[in-house]
Scaffold this active site. Sequence first.
Site, PDB file in Angstrom:
ATOM      1  N   HIS A   1       0.755 -60.738  83.210  1.00 53.86           N
ATOM      2  CA  HIS A   1       1.970 -61.235  83.863  1.00 53.86           C
ATOM      3  C   HIS A   1       1.620 -62.210  84.989  1.00 53.86           C
ATOM      4  O   HIS A   1       2.258 -63.253  85.139  1.00 53.86           O
ATOM      5  CB  HIS A   1       2.759 -60.071  84.458  1.00 53.86           C
ATOM      6  CG  HIS A   1       3.289 -59.093  83.458  1.00 53.86           C
ATOM      7  ND1 HIS A   1       2.937 -57.767  83.456  1.00 53.86           N
ATOM      8  CD2 HIS A   1       4.140 -59.253  82.418  1.00 53.86           C
ATOM      9  CE1 HIS A   1       3.561 -57.146  82.487  1.00 53.86           C
ATOM     10  NE2 HIS A   1       4.287 -58.019  81.818  1.00 53.86           N
TER      11      HIS A   1
ATOM     12  N   VAL B   1      -3.511 -62.912  77.741  1.00 57.61           N
ATOM     13  CA  VAL B   1      -4.619 -62.486  78.600  1.00 57.61           C
ATOM     14  C   VAL B   1      -5.145 -61.162  78.055  1.00 57.61           C
ATOM     15  O   VAL B   1      -4.369 -60.245  77.759  1.00 57.61           O
ATOM     16  CB  VAL B   1      -4.155 -62.328  80.063  1.00 57.61           C
ATOM     17  CG1 VAL B   1      -5.310 -61.855  80.939  1.00 57.61           C
ATOM     18  CG2 VAL B   1      -3.595 -63.650  80.579  1.00 57.61           C
TER      19      VAL B   1
ATOM     20  N   ARG C   1       2.043 -51.025  78.138  1.00 58.07           N
ATOM     21  CA  ARG C   1       1.968 -49.772  77.383  1.00 58.07           C
ATOM     22  C   ARG C   1       0.528 -49.284  77.191  1.00 58.07           C
ATOM     23  O   ARG C   1       0.335 -48.154  76.730  1.00 58.07           O
ATOM     24  CB  ARG C   1       2.660 -49.919  76.029  1.00 58.07           C
ATOM     25  CG  ARG C   1       4.188 -50.034  76.154  1.00 58.07           C
ATOM     26  CD  ARG C   1       4.883 -49.941  74.805  1.00 58.07           C
ATOM     27  NE  ARG C   1       6.318 -49.805  74.937  1.00 58.07           N
ATOM     28  CZ  ARG C   1       7.212 -50.766  74.700  1.00 58.07           C
ATOM     29  NH1 ARG C   1       6.795 -51.966  74.337  1.00 58.07           N
ATOM     30  NH2 ARG C   1       8.499 -50.542  74.837  1.00 58.07           N
TER      31      ARG C   1
HETATM   32  P1  AMP Z   1       7.067 -57.662  79.383  1.00 59.35           P
HETATM   33  O1  AMP Z   1       7.234 -57.261  80.795  1.00 59.35           O
HETATM   34  O2  AMP Z   1       6.111 -56.818  78.635  1.00 59.35           O
HETATM   35  O3  AMP Z   1       8.376 -57.842  78.677  1.00 59.35           O
HETATM   36  O4  AMP Z   1       6.399 -59.077  79.407  1.00 59.35           O
HETATM   37  C1  AMP Z   1       6.885 -60.118  80.223  1.00 59.35           C
HETATM   38  C2  AMP Z   1       6.242 -61.393  79.811  1.00 59.35           C
HETATM   39  O5  AMP Z   1       4.827 -61.260  79.960  1.00 59.35           O
HETATM   40  C3  AMP Z   1       6.483 -61.760  78.335  1.00 59.35           C
HETATM   41  O6  AMP Z   1       6.684 -63.148  78.235  1.00 59.35           O
HETATM   42  C4  AMP Z   1       5.215 -61.319  77.680  1.00 59.35           C
HETATM   43  O7  AMP Z   1       4.931 -62.038  76.494  1.00 59.35           O
HETATM   44  C5  AMP Z   1       4.203 -61.636  78.770  1.00 59.35           C
HETATM   45  N1  AMP Z   1       2.959 -60.899  78.591  1.00 59.35           N
HETATM   46  C6  AMP Z   1       2.826 -59.560  78.424  1.00 59.35           C
HETATM   47  N2  AMP Z   1       1.535 -59.241  78.241  1.00 59.35           N
HETATM   48  C7  AMP Z   1       0.835 -60.412  78.303  1.00 59.35           C
HETATM   49  C8  AMP Z   1      -0.542 -60.760  78.171  1.00 59.35           C
HETATM   50  N3  AMP Z   1      -1.469 -59.841  77.928  1.00 59.35           N
HETATM   51  N4  AMP Z   1      -0.878 -62.061  78.277  1.00 59.35           N
HETATM   52  C9  AMP Z   1       0.056 -63.005  78.503  1.00 59.35           C
HETATM   53  N5  AMP Z   1       1.372 -62.750  78.638  1.00 59.35           N
HETATM   54  C10 AMP Z   1       1.750 -61.465  78.527  1.00 59.35           C
END
Ligand code: AMP
Length: 323
Positions: free
Chosen positions: A63, A211, A222
Amino acid sequence: MFATTTLRLATRSRSTAAAMSTARRGLQVLHTVEAVRAVRGATRANGQTLALVPTMGALHDGHLALMATAKQHADVVASSIFVNPAQFAPHEDLDQYPRTLPADVTALTEQGVVSAVFAPTAAEMYPSGITTNVAEQRGTFVSVAGLSHQLEGEIRPHFFRGVATVVAKLLGAVQPDVVVFGQKDAQQCVVVRRMITDLLLPVTMIVAPTVREADGLAMSSRNRYLSPAERAVAPALSAGLLAAQTAFEQGEKRRDALLAIVDRELRAVDTKGEVKVEYVSIASATDLAEVSGEIGPDGAIMSAAVRLGSTRLIDNVLLGTTL
Ligand code: AMP
């Protein structure tokens, strides 16, 4: 200057106190559309562009990388933290999803990129109310037909309707010039980009690369659910996908051969067969149609979902395409 509410939490843990003091040092934590619109208005009045990074919180370095990417594309960066009920089915982990706002605020403050966090309540985001039971939902929802039923949507039929709806709402609330998503959720990128195009929304979408941990596992909120034994075998997924991507870049274009590489590399790490594969897909980045035969000049997204114990992991690599 802006309407800002402080964090109201029943128990003031040390991390909560830290978050509150960091909020006072500059990072604004906003809970209402009115307050975030005031930030938007101020940036516009200053002639500054604004980028939004939507998240569900429980922030990790993946993030934070999105925040850094956002800063490359706009003067001011805002992030939203909202666990969106509409993208969870009644049997899914909405109540268990980690909610760590004080720690998230601390991480963002330490990074020093984000100026404002929009952390609304469900009532603020869903004026007509919201329930995870689709049959009982009322009000306005956004469906992106043709891109929401396959892959992740096959297992979670209402997931992308929930995602598209909340992203439309966030874009309406914050009105950013730029919105940043992670490649980690590739189908989400395809769905949101289509929604932005179809609804003629005046925002530029940027996709930032996935990442990974040092052993290749894609960072995810998760991952914390994995037991030590599961965590040890979790890199099997990325090992398979990254090996196939390498083969593709060395000239292997045949679908069957690439799928065989994923299977072989995954099993080489997962020697006890603990990783249960839900799907491995090689699909068009335009319409998510499965590629048959060989991957053509437009390339493809190779994505996969596995179960490891009770945790579901997704990952993907891009084969000669962009999102
Ligand atoms: P989430 O909070 O899981 O809904 O993710 C928020 C944003 O962070 C989304 O655009 C995800 O695709 C991105 N995101 C989550 N994990 C990663 C990661 N490992 N690398 C890059 N972006 C990520």
